[in-house]
Design a protein around this motif. Structure first.
Motif: not given
Length: 265
Positions: A160-179
């Motif tokens: 989506a971003s490569l198509s020009g969509v501007k993205i703001s992504l908020f992640v929780s601490e738990k999600a960040l650990e998984k990342i």
């Protein structure tokens, strides 16, 4: 015996409908009958009651709300809108956990407007919902909060971003650990894309995912047992987009921008 205004307004569906109709503008009796699909015999006694209680007035053949009538109907609308939201899917709303929604926003839940309840497809239970995937590329900007990271997220948002969509992504601490453990390289590549901004939400709200774009809003809530049962809400109403944007402003206060992610050793 005097009839209270509460009884006058709420104890008759016909009277309530007349008031709501006239809130949109004045009508003559034929227009009232046609709009409400009623006969003169059934509606005229209700109009007489509303006139007697100074809620509507008649000038020649036109009926309209009085000043008091307008005030009462304006106060009725939030309750009616909220009731409609809940009535459409009682079981869903009764089973949700709303801890992640601040009280001042939950009291305005009616702003979700006309929404659709997405029921889980047992054959695609562990895939991102089709309604979500199809609408992301149609958007110009996307703001998403996730407390869990679906495997399809990085590739979907990268495309989506490569198509020009501007993205703001908020992640929780738990999600960040998984990342850090499972998607470290893939996510760092994602963060190098100039129109993607990633934030760590320190508040860690108890919500699986919420997304708002210029096009649609998509809300996932845990049930009261704390499980995500894949029953989601999607709305295209402007009021719903505004409501979700306000929710993100609440999250943004307790979030910090991430420039890079360090790998777990």
């Amino acid at each position: 015996m005097k009839t209270s205004l509460i009884n006058t307004v709420w104890f008759s569906e016909k009277r309530k409908n007349v008031l709501l109709l006239l809130y949109e503008g004045e009508r003559d009796i034929e227009q009232i009958k046609k709009s409400l699909n009623v006969t003169s015999r059934s509606i005229m006694p209700q109009i007489k009651t509303l006139k007697h209680n100074n809620l509507i007035k008649q000038e020649q053949d036109q009926f309209s709300l009085t000043t008091i009538g307008k005030t009462i109907v304006k106060s009725m609308l939030p309750f009616l809108c909220t009731s409609r939201i809940v009535e459409e899917n009682k079981d869903f709303w009764a089973s949700r956990n709303f801890d992640a929604i601040p009280p001042h926003l939950f009291s305005n839940i009616r702003k979700l407007g006309h929404y659709f309840l997405i029921e889980p497809d047992i054959n695609h239970l562990f895939e991102l919902p089709r309604e979500f995937i199809e609408n992301i590329p149609k958007s110009k900007h996307v703001t998403t909060f996730v407390s869990y990271l679906h495997p399809a997220f990085p590739s979907l948002y990268s495309e989506a971003s490569l198509s020009g969509v501007k993205i703001s992504l908020f992640v929780s601490e738990k999600a960040l650990e998984k990342i850090k453990k499972e998607y470290f390289e893939q996510f760092n590549e994602l963060m190098k894309i100039t129109n993607i901004t990633v934030f760590l939400c320190k508040e860690n709200p108890k919500i699986p995912m919420v997304t708002v774009t210029d096009w649609f809003s998509y809300i996932c809530l845990f049930n009261k047992e704390g499980r995500y049962d894949h029953r989601d809400i999607i709305s295209f109403d402007e009021s719903a987009l505004s409501w979700c944007q306000d929710l993100f402003e609440h999250y943004r206060i307790n979030s910090q921008k991430l420039c890079q992610i360090t790998e777990v050793e």
